[in-house]
Motif scaffolding. Sequence first.
Motif, short mmCIF file in Angstrom:
data_model
loop_
_atom_site.label_atom_id
_atom_site.label_comp_id
_atom_site.label_asym_id
_atom_site.label_seq_id
_atom_site.Cartn_x
_atom_site.Cartn_y
_atom_site.Cartn_z
N GLY A 4 0.83 -1.20 0.00
CA GLY A 4 0.00 0.00 0.00
C GLY A 4 0.87 1.24 0.00
N ASN A 5 0.22 2.36 -0.01
CA ASN A 5 0.92 3.64 0.08
C ASN A 5 1.07 4.03 1.53
N TRP A 6 2.19 4.60 1.86
CA TRP A 6 2.39 5.10 3.21
C TRP A 6 2.70 6.58 3.13
N THR A 7 1.96 7.35 3.89
CA THR A 7 2.18 8.78 3.95
C THR A 7 2.52 9.12 5.39
N PRO A 8 3.65 9.78 5.63
CA PRO A 8 4.00 10.13 7.00
C PRO A 8 2.90 10.98 7.64
N THR A 9 2.67 10.75 8.92
CA THR A 9 1.66 11.50 9.64
C THR A 9 2.20 12.85 10.07
N ASN A 10 1.42 13.88 9.81
CA ASN A 10 1.76 15.22 10.25
C ASN A 10 1.29 15.35 11.69
N PRO A 11 2.20 15.51 12.65
CA PRO A 11 1.78 15.59 14.05
C PRO A 11 0.87 16.78 14.36
N ASP A 12 0.85 17.78 13.48
CA ASP A 12 -0.02 18.94 13.68
C ASP A 12 -1.40 18.74 13.06
N ALA A 13 -1.59 17.61 12.39
CA ALA A 13 -2.88 17.33 11.74
C ALA A 13 -3.97 17.18 12.80
N GLU A 14 -5.18 17.45 12.38
CA GLU A 14 -6.34 17.29 13.25
C GLU A 14 -7.13 16.07 12.80
N ILE A 15 -7.95 15.54 13.70
CA ILE A 15 -8.80 14.40 13.37
C ILE A 15 -9.84 14.85 12.35
N ASP A 16 -10.00 14.07 11.31
CA ASP A 16 -10.99 14.33 10.27
C ASP A 16 -12.36 13.90 10.79
N THR A 17 -13.15 14.87 11.23
CA THR A 17 -14.46 14.54 11.83
C THR A 17 -15.43 13.95 10.81
N THR A 18 -15.27 14.30 9.53
CA THR A 18 -16.13 13.72 8.50
C THR A 18 -15.88 12.22 8.41
N LEU A 19 -14.62 11.84 8.45
CA LEU A 19 -14.25 10.42 8.41
C LEU A 19 -14.73 9.71 9.67
N LEU A 20 -14.61 10.38 10.80
CA LEU A 20 -15.07 9.81 12.07
C LEU A 20 -16.59 9.59 12.04
N GLU A 21 -17.31 10.55 11.51
CA GLU A 21 -18.77 10.42 11.41
C GLU A 21 -19.15 9.28 10.46
N ALA A 22 -18.40 9.12 9.37
CA ALA A 22 -18.66 8.01 8.44
C ALA A 22 -18.45 6.67 9.15
N GLY A 23 -17.40 6.60 9.96
CA GLY A 23 -17.14 5.38 10.73
C GLY A 23 -18.23 5.12 11.75
N LEU A 24 -18.68 6.16 12.41
CA LEU A 24 -19.75 6.04 13.41
C LEU A 24 -21.03 5.53 12.74
N THR A 25 -21.39 6.14 11.63
CA THR A 25 -22.60 5.74 10.91
C THR A 25 -22.51 4.28 10.45
N THR A 26 -21.37 3.93 9.88
CA THR A 26 -21.16 2.55 9.40
C THR A 26 -21.30 1.56 10.55
N SER A 27 -20.73 1.89 11.69
CA SER A 27 -20.81 1.02 12.86
C SER A 27 -22.23 0.91 13.38
N MET A 28 -22.90 2.04 13.51
CA MET A 28 -24.25 2.03 14.08
C MET A 28 -25.25 1.35 13.14
N GLU A 29 -24.95 1.34 11.84
CA GLU A 29 -25.81 0.64 10.88
C GLU A 29 -25.46 -0.84 10.78
N GLY A 30 -24.44 -1.29 11.52
CA GLY A 30 -24.05 -2.70 11.48
C GLY A 30 -23.41 -3.11 10.16
N ARG A 31 -22.69 -2.19 9.54
CA ARG A 31 -22.10 -2.45 8.23
C ARG A 31 -20.57 -2.47 8.26
N LEU A 32 -19.99 -2.77 9.40
CA LEU A 32 -18.54 -2.71 9.53
C LEU A 32 -17.80 -3.66 8.59
N GLU A 33 -18.39 -4.79 8.29
CA GLU A 33 -17.72 -5.74 7.40
C GLU A 33 -17.63 -5.22 5.97
#
Length: 131
Positions: A4-33
């Motif tokens: 895969g591709n590896w991109t170094p993490t920027n320590p000043d980066a912030e958590i992507d809340t849009t991605l977090l919300e997508a994960g939350l929705t996927t989990s709550m809908e029971g679609r993690l697989e």
Amino acid sequence: MSIGNWTPTNPDAEIDTTLLEAGLTTSMEGRLEELAQILNPDQQANLASQLQLPKEKWLLALEHYNSEQLKALLRFFVRAEMLIPGCEVGDQSPAIWANKLLRQRGDRLTKEDLLWIRENTTNRFIPNGAI
């Protein structure tokens, strides 16, 4: 073996809340697989990078979620680590930080939660971190 591709993490980066919300929705809908199909390759790479961010950033990003949402996010992090290349974070998993917030609130994972974790990850550090 996959490469895969590896991109170094920027320590000043912030958590992507849009991605977090997508994960939350996927989990709550029971679609993690379906996670590898739900998140496009750019989102997967972003998630892999985000999971490398320090504990302090994760605790701040997760603190406003209620207990039910934290448990859903914990499940998201568990499955993401197993299903998305580059998301392996061991003892730095945000699932550990979600569980830490739950414990601070006096909300413990149930026996069923713990069994689910055991069945769905090979990361021996989840849910309590390095001991």
